[in-house]
Motif scaffolding. Structure first.
Motif, PDB file in Angstrom:
ATOM      1  N   LEU A   1       0.873  -1.297  -0.042  1.00 44.84           N
ATOM      2  CA  LEU A   1      -0.093   0.110  -0.113  1.00 44.84           C
ATOM      3  C   LEU A   1       0.903   1.531   0.039  1.00 44.84           C
ATOM      4  CD1 LEU A   1      -2.573  -0.993   2.643  1.00 44.84           C
ATOM      5  CD2 LEU A   1      -2.888  -1.041   0.226  1.00 44.84           C
ATOM      6  N   PRO A   2       0.478   2.178  -0.648  1.00 43.78           N
ATOM      7  CA  PRO A   2       1.210   3.566  -0.652  1.00 43.78           C
ATOM      8  C   PRO A   2       0.865   4.375   0.455  1.00 43.78           C
ATOM      9  CG  PRO A   2      -0.472   3.841  -2.298  1.00 43.78           C
ATOM     10  CD  PRO A   2      -0.659   2.387  -1.742  1.00 43.78           C
TER      11      PRO A   2
ATOM     12  N   ILE B   1      -9.075   7.024  -0.348  1.00 46.65           N
ATOM     13  CA  ILE B   1      -8.648   5.893   0.404  1.00 46.65           C
ATOM     14  C   ILE B   1      -8.762   4.507  -0.604  1.00 46.65           C
ATOM     15  CG2 ILE B   1      -9.386   4.148   2.250  1.00 46.65           C
ATOM     16  CD1 ILE B   1      -9.886   6.724   3.592  1.00 46.65           C
ATOM     17  N   ASP B   2      -9.948   4.707  -1.369  1.00 43.43           N
ATOM     18  CA  ASP B   2     -10.139   3.518  -2.449  1.00 43.43           C
ATOM     19  C   ASP B   2      -8.976   3.593  -3.289  1.00 43.43           C
ATOM     20  OD1 ASP B   2     -12.626   2.833  -1.617  1.00 43.43           O
ATOM     21  OD2 ASP B   2     -13.811   4.381  -2.872  1.00 43.43           O
TER      22      ASP B   2
ATOM     23  N   LEU C   1     -13.963  -6.278  -0.283  1.00 41.88           N
ATOM     24  CA  LEU C   1     -14.190  -6.385   1.012  1.00 41.88           C
ATOM     25  C   LEU C   1     -13.904  -4.870   1.428  1.00 41.88           C
ATOM     26  CD1 LEU C   1     -15.739  -7.236   3.318  1.00 41.88           C
ATOM     27  CD2 LEU C   1     -13.741  -8.710   3.764  1.00 41.88           C
ATOM     28  N   ALA C   2     -12.662  -4.531   1.171  1.00 40.70           N
ATOM     29  CA  ALA C   2     -12.284  -3.457   1.583  1.00 40.70           C
ATOM     30  C   ALA C   2     -12.845  -2.260   1.247  1.00 40.70           C
ATOM     31  CB  ALA C   2     -10.757  -3.201   1.449  1.00 40.70           C
ATOM     32  N   HIS C   3     -13.159  -2.107  -0.021  1.00 49.72           N
ATOM     33  CA  HIS C   3     -14.046  -0.829  -0.658  1.00 49.72           C
ATOM     34  C   HIS C   3     -15.303  -0.951   0.067  1.00 49.72           C
ATOM     35  CE1 HIS C   3     -11.040   0.342  -3.734  1.00 49.72           C
ATOM     36  NE2 HIS C   3     -11.267  -0.787  -4.251  1.00 49.72           N
TER      37      HIS C   3
ATOM     38  N   ILE D   1      -8.618  -1.774   8.171  1.00 50.48           N
ATOM     39  CA  ILE D   1      -9.583  -2.363   6.999  1.00 50.48           C
ATOM     40  C   ILE D   1      -9.104  -3.346   6.076  1.00 50.48           C
ATOM     41  CG2 ILE D   1     -10.899  -1.431   5.049  1.00 50.48           C
ATOM     42  CD1 ILE D   1     -11.698   1.091   6.648  1.00 50.48           C
ATOM     43  N   VAL D   2      -7.927  -3.027   5.545  1.00 57.33           N
ATOM     44  CA  VAL D   2      -7.267  -3.707   4.657  1.00 57.33           C
ATOM     45  C   VAL D   2      -6.788  -5.122   5.334  1.00 57.33           C
ATOM     46  CG1 VAL D   2      -5.194  -4.008   3.260  1.00 57.33           C
ATOM     47  CG2 VAL D   2      -6.408  -1.905   3.042  1.00 57.33           C
ATOM     48  N   SER D   3      -6.478  -5.136   6.567  1.00 57.70           N
ATOM     49  CA  SER D   3      -5.933  -6.124   7.204  1.00 57.70           C
ATOM     50  C   SER D   3      -6.956  -7.304   7.361  1.00 57.70           C
ATOM     51  CB  SER D   3      -5.423  -6.123   8.506  1.00 57.70           C
ATOM     52  OG  SER D   3      -4.242  -5.158   8.477  1.00 57.70           O
TER      53      SER D   3
END
Length: 460
Positions: free
Chosen positions: A39-40, A148-149, A164-166, A201-203
């Motif tokens: 992720l950036p 964030i998206d 799922l993160a979105h 969220i990503v995790s």
């Protein structure tokens, strides 16, 4: 075939608690770190350790911000203030940290307001003056949902994890927009909170995909009560963003007696994005259990329990009809004839039970068990063969054990048996009485001898 995840949110749910619980279930930490590294986003490090929470061994997932991003909203004194904070800080749930030190009672998601994220209409400079002597001032970048998206899309995530993160971001953004009375385009997450929130969220999304979970059950969300401090002042618990998610997504919420925030907006968004069911299966087996630790000290331990379960096959069910009437004007021979006629016609069961009718008269109650499609036919036999003028009828659901026909060898010949399988897989075998009686009569041995031989054959 995917797995079923049961999240026990009795003590609340937050992003870091969920990540920790999924890691404790066996989620691949190395794979998670690779995804986060893609992720950036910078300004943080992830620490995974074990902690003792209320005497239970739990996994702890900690997103540690660097000095430029630290918001110092990690202490109970800031969130609650005064003696109330001191009581919480002393640790009602008896937390002991194993492996590394924590500030006692912080929540990643609690950046500024509504649990961890809030809307801004403009960039500004924030100054946090805490009684603990770490006042500071930063100029912070702001990110909207679209920003964030884009971060999520830039990461190396599996398609399912990315979707799922979105979904979680979208749910939180809609809740924040409503809380602040702005459009989705105007919602901005403060960077201090967004770093923590993006990581959580990503995790969660990566680990749900890694564990191959395709069904989630959350019977209830339990939040606390009282108030909590955010950047803009003191707000009530449940916080507005959490309530908006509960309302917008149709979640079921319970308010407990604990003073404090147990369900964060990210926690509520996780439940909503996973489209969690509310009802546990009637019977299931437990395959794996994971405990995720939170950072707060409340009257209940800050623990999320995650359980991989497997439904047990339900017992086969079918419908039957029970026919019943009371008879006080028939001889014993007539009653016997009526019962024989019903059995000959295919009734599953025919019972006579002694009863007392009006004025204390002794009578007999006829009970007939039959298939629903045969009810009228058996009613016709009852009316024809008895003096009753009315029949009561009930449609019943019944559970039936799986039955098979077996056989057992005895010194005198073969006996047919009935074999039934119980829900736990155990089997029971019973010999057919007529076969045992026929062999006993044919060979001049006792009935008990034949039945004992069948039992010994079953043991072998």
């Amino acid at each position: 075939m995917g797995k079923t995840l049961y999240l026990d949110c009795t003590c609340g749910i937050s992003g870091d608690m969920t990540v920790a619980a999924l890691l404790d279930l066996g989620g691949n930490e190395a794979r998670l770190r690779d995804a986060l590294a893609s992720l950036p986003v910078d300004g943080y490090e992830v620490r995974v350790s074990r902690v003792a929470k209320a005497g239970l061994d739990c996994c702890d997932f900690d997103v540690v911000l660097d000095a430029a991003h630290e918001n110092h909203d990690h202490d109970m004194a800031y969130l609650f203030g005064g003696e109330h904070a001191l009581a919480h800080a002393q640790g009602h749930d008896g937390e002991q940290v194993l492996g590394h030190a924590h500030a006692h009672g912080h929540e990643h998601e609690h950046a500024q307001c509504h649990g961890h994220d809030h809307a801004h209409r403009h960039d500004d400079e924030h100054h946090h003056g805490h009684d603990h002597g770490h006042g500071h001032a930063h100029h912070h970048e702001h990110r909207g949902p679209a920003d964030i998206d884009r971060i999520i899309d830039a990461g190396r995530l599996a398609p399912r994890a990315r979707d799922l993160a979105h979904r979680m971001v979208s749910i939180i953004a809609a809740a924040e927009a409503k809380a602040h009375g702005v459009s989705l385009d105007e919602v901005h997450f403060h960077e201090v909170g967004a770093v923590d929130s993006i990581v959580d969220i990503v995790s969660v999304a990566v680990l749900i995909d890694d564990l191959d979970i395709d069904r989630v059950i959350v019977p209830r969300l339990v939040d606390g009560r009282g108030t909590i401090r955010c950047q803009h002042g003191v707000i009530p618990v449940p916080v507005p963003a959490t309530l908006n998610i509960v309302q917008q997504q149709g979640l079921s919420l319970t308010i407990g007696d604990v003073e404090g925030e147990l369900v964060t907006p990210t926690g509520a968004a996780i439940v909503a994005a996973l489209d969690a069911e509310r009802k546990l299966p009637a019977r299931f087996t437990v395959k794996q259990v994971g405990f995720g630790s939170g950072k707060r000290s409340y009257e209940v331990p800050s623990i999320l329990r995650a359980i991989i379960i497997e439904d047990e096959a339900p017992l086969p069910q079918d419908s039957i009809v029970r026919l019943e009437c009371d008879i006080d004007d028939a001889t014993g021979e007539q009653l016997g004839y009526a019962a024989d006629a019903l059995r000959a016609a295919g009734a599953r069961e025919v019972h006579w039970a002694p009863v007392f009718t009006k004025k204390g008269r002794p009578a007999w109650q006829l009970q007939v068990i039959a298939s629903p499609e045969d009810a009228e036919r058996f009613e016709g036999i009852i009316f024809a063969e008895t003096g009753t003028i009315g029949i009561r009828r009930w449609l019943c659901e019944r559970s039936v054990l799986r039955r098979e026909q077996g056989s057992a060898e005895t010194p005198w010949g073969t006996v047919r048996t009935k074999v039934v399988t119980l829900p736990d897989g155990e089997t029971r075998e019973k010999p057919e009485f007529d076969d045992c009686a026929a062999l006993a009569a044919q060979h001049g041995v006792s009935l008990r001898a034949v039945q004992d031989a069948v039992a010994k054959a079953g043991e072998r």
